[in-house]
Design a protein around this motif. Structure first.
Motif, PDB file in Angstrom:
ATOM      1  N   ASN A 158      -1.028   3.791  -5.521  1.00  0.00           N
ATOM      2  CA  ASN A 158      -1.252   4.098  -6.939  1.00  0.00           C
ATOM      3  C   ASN A 158      -2.516   3.441  -7.463  1.00  0.00           C
ATOM      4  OD1 ASN A 158       1.089   5.561  -7.018  1.00  0.00           O
ATOM      5  ND2 ASN A 158       2.345   3.884  -7.753  1.00  0.00           N
ATOM      6  N   ILE A 159      -2.961   2.331  -6.818  1.00  0.00           N
ATOM      7  CA  ILE A 159      -4.178   1.656  -7.251  1.00  0.00           C
ATOM      8  C   ILE A 159      -5.208   1.693  -6.138  1.00  0.00           C
ATOM      9  CG2 ILE A 159      -4.605  -0.116  -8.986  1.00  0.00           C
ATOM     10  CD1 ILE A 159      -2.192  -1.596  -8.071  1.00  0.00           C
ATOM     11  N   SER A 160      -5.293   2.833  -5.474  1.00  0.00           N
ATOM     12  CA  SER A 160      -6.303   3.043  -4.464  1.00  0.00           C
ATOM     13  C   SER A 160      -6.306   1.927  -3.424  1.00  0.00           C
ATOM     14  CB  SER A 160      -7.686   3.125  -5.141  1.00  0.00           C
ATOM     15  OG  SER A 160      -8.632   3.656  -4.266  1.00  0.00           O
ATOM     16  N   VAL A 161      -5.237   1.860  -2.668  1.00  0.00           N
ATOM     17  CA  VAL A 161      -5.099   0.806  -1.673  1.00  0.00           C
ATOM     18  C   VAL A 161      -6.203   0.920  -0.623  1.00  0.00           C
ATOM     19  CG1 VAL A 161      -3.526   2.177  -0.249  1.00  0.00           C
ATOM     20  CG2 VAL A 161      -3.477  -0.290  -0.103  1.00  0.00           C
ATOM     21  N   SER A 162      -6.712  -0.220  -0.199  1.00  0.00           N
ATOM     22  CA  SER A 162      -7.762  -0.229   0.811  1.00  0.00           C
ATOM     23  C   SER A 162      -7.164   0.037   2.188  1.00  0.00           C
ATOM     24  CB  SER A 162      -8.458  -1.587   0.827  1.00  0.00           C
ATOM     25  OG  SER A 162      -7.591  -2.593   1.313  1.00  0.00           O
ATOM     26  N   LYS A 163      -7.972   0.580   3.075  1.00  0.00           N
ATOM     27  CA  LYS A 163      -7.519   0.809   4.441  1.00  0.00           C
ATOM     28  C   LYS A 163      -7.229  -0.523   5.131  1.00  0.00           C
ATOM     29  CE  LYS A 163      -9.791   5.250   5.243  1.00  0.00           C
ATOM     30  NZ  LYS A 163     -10.755   6.002   6.084  1.00  0.00           N
ATOM     31  N   GLU A 164      -7.955  -1.555   4.735  1.00  0.00           N
ATOM     32  CA  GLU A 164      -7.717  -2.874   5.324  1.00  0.00           C
ATOM     33  C   GLU A 164      -6.314  -3.377   5.022  1.00  0.00           C
ATOM     34  OE1 GLU A 164     -11.991  -2.189   5.256  1.00  0.00           O
ATOM     35  OE2 GLU A 164     -10.451  -2.002   3.714  1.00  0.00           O
TER      36      GLU A 164
END
Length: 423
Positions: free
Chosen positions: A168-174
Motif C-alpha cells: 500500500n505504501i510502495s514497498v521496496s523490492k529490498e
C-alpha cells in the motif's frame, strides 16, 4: 464466553468454525472494546485462508497494547523484523503526523492479535499511522481508528499479509527480498554475519542506499556469481562468456538463486565461499577506511568513492573471479590482497574507475562503478581477472586494458555465434 464480556459475532464463511477462534476474540474484545463489539463479523481471506475481523479501536488502546516490533517468524528468527523502517523525515509522514493531531481517523491499520503477549496487537501494516497516532496521544487526541485484526496466522499467511500491507505504501523490492529470505530461514543472514558482510545481529537493508547494510540481492548475487565463476575453467577464461549475473529482486525464489542452492546444497558450510565473503568484506572496509580522516573524525571525499564496493556490478565481478580462481591459490591470494593496496590510495581507485570508458560508450557514461548492466559487470570481471595476474592493484592502464579485453571478447563471441548459425 464469560458473562462479563458481551459481544455478538457473525461468522460469514461456512468453512470457519467459531469455536476455533472464540477464545481469542473474547480476549480481544475484553482488551480493546471495539465500537463494533455488538456486531462483529468474522471473515476469511479465500486467497490464504487467514481469518480476521474489521473494527474501530481507541488510539490509546492501540498504542498502549500494540507494537510495530513484529518478527515475521517468531520461532526461527524472532530478533529480525519484516516491517520496513519508519521514514520519519518524509513529507507524507509529516502530513500524517499533523492530521493525527487534528483528529484524523485513520483506517487500514493491519494487525495480528496474540493474546499471550504483553503487547497483543502486532502491527503488521500501517506502522507510520501507528507512530502518528502515538505522537497525537501526547496532545490528548484519543479517537477510534480502523483496524483489520487477524487471528492465528501461520508464517505463510503472515508473509502474505506483510506483503499486501506494505505494498500500500510502495514497498521496496529490498524489503520484499528480506521478508522472503526471513521466511526461508536464517542461513543467508547468518552467513553474511559470519563473513562480516553484516554486523552481528544486523539485518539486511529494507531499501536501497549506499550507506545501508548489504541487501538480500547483493548477498544472493555474490554467492551465485562465486559459483558461476567456479564453473569456468581458468584456462578457458579468454574464450568463455564471463559476464556475471544478478539475482532478480522482488520475487520469492528467483530462478538463478534457487538453482544455485540446488546445485550447491552445502554452500553454507563451504569454507572457500566463506573465505571469499570475508575477503570482500575486508575490501569494503578498506575502501571505506581510505576516506576516513582520523584527525577530523569524519569521512572525506565523494560519498560514492568510499561506497564504491556497494556497486552491484563490482560485487558480482569480484565474486565471479574469486570463484574462478578458487583452485588457483597463488592468483586467488593476489585477488584477495587487493584490500591491502590502499595505503596511500583507496584500493578500488574510484578516481581512476570514473575515467574508465570505451569509444563506443554513450556521452552520459560516467565511468566504471556507476551502473550494474551486463557490460559493466563484464568489464569488472576482466579488471579483477587482470589484477590477479600480478596483484599490483588497480591502475589506469589496467582499467583501459580490461575494457578492451571485454569488448574484444564480446566481439569474438558474437562472431562465433554467427559462424555457428552458418553451419
Amino acid at each position: 464466553m464469560t458473562d462479563q464480556i458481551a459481544f455478538e459475532i457473525t461468522v460469514w464463511e461456512d468453512d470457519v468454525d467459531l469455536d476455533d477462534y472464540v477464545e481469542d476474540i473474547e480476549k480481544f474484545v475484553e482488551l480493546f472494546d471495539p465500537l463494533e463489539r455488538e456486531n462483529l463479523t468474522l471473515l476469511r481471506d479465500h486467497r490464504t485462508g487467514a481469518v480476521f475481523i474489521e473494527c474501530h479501536i481507541l488510539a490509546s488502546k492501540i498504542t498502549s497494547l500494540g507494537t510495530t516490533d513484529v518478527p515475521l517468524d517468531a520461532e526461527a528468527s524472532a530478533e529480525y523484523r519484516a516491517n520496513r523502517d519508519v521514514v520519519a523525515d518524509h513529507a507524507a509522514f509529516e502530513q500524517m503526523r499533523s492530521d493525527a493531531v487534528e483528529g484524523r481517523r485513520f483506517s487500514n491499520i493491519v494487525a495480528e492479535f496474540d493474546g499471550e503477549a504483553d503487547e497483543p496487537l502486532k502491527i503488521i501494516g500501517g506502522q507510520h499511522r501507528f507512530e502518528a497516532i502515538s505522537e497525537a496521544q501526547e496532545e490528548d487526541v484519543d479517537i477510534e481508528h480502523g483496524v483489520k485484526v487477524y487471528f492465528q496466522l501461520d508464517n505463510e499467511q503472515r508473509l502474505d499479509v506483510q506483503i499486501i500491507s506494505n505494498t500500500n505504501i510502495s514497498v521496496s523490492k529490498e524489503l520484499l527480498d528480506r521478508m522472503f529470505e526471513t521466511l526461508a530461514g536464517a542461513e543467508l543472514r547468518d552467513w553474511c554475519q559470519k563473513c562480516g558482510l553484516l554486523e552481528k545481529k544486523q539485518d539486511f537493508a529494507d531499501k536501497p542506499g549506499r550507506s545501508n547494510p548489504i541487501t538480500v540481492k547483493e548477498a544472493r548475487s555474490f554467492i551465485t556469481n562465486y559459483y558461476l565463476g567456479k564453473a569456468v575453467d581458468s584456462a578457458d577464461w579468454a574464450s568463455r562468456d564471463t559476464t556475471p549475473q544478478l539475482v532478480e529482486s522482488g520475487k520469492r525464489e528467483p530462478v538463478i538463486w534457487r538453482e544455485t542452492k540446488q546445485r550447491h546444497p552445502e554452500l553454507w558450510k563451504d569454507p572457500k565461499l566463506r573465505g571469499a565473503g570475508k575477503a570482500f568484506a575486508a575490501l569494503r572496509a578498506a575502501q571505506m577506511a581510505a576516506f576516513y580522516d582520523n584527525t577530523k573524525d569524519k569521512y572525506m571525499g565523494p560519498a560514492d568513492y568510499r561506497h564504491k564496493a556497494k556497486n552491484l556490478a563490482l560485487l558480482a565481478g569480484w565474486a565471479f573471479v574469486a570463484g574462478c580462481l578458487s583452485e588457483n591459490l597463488t592468483r586467488l591470494k593476489r585477488h584477495y590482497s587487493l584490500a591491502e593496496k590502499g595505503k596511500s590510495k583507496d584500493p578500488l581507485r574510484a578516481d581512476l574507475l570514473a575515467n574508465g570508458r570505451h569509444s563506443t560508450d554513450p556521452a552520459n557514461y560516467r565511468g566504471l562503478g556507476y551502473r550494474s548492466d551486463p557490460k559493466e559487470r563484464g568489464r569488472f570481471a576482466e579488471l579483477f581477472w587482470l589484477q590477479a595476474e600480478k596483484g599490483l592493484g588497480i591502475s589506469k592502464k589496467g582499467i583501459e586494458l580490461a575494457i578492451q579485453e571485454y569488448e574484444a571478447k564480446q566481439a569474438n563471441l558474437r562472431a562465433r555465434a554467427m559462424r555457428d548459425k552458418l553451419k
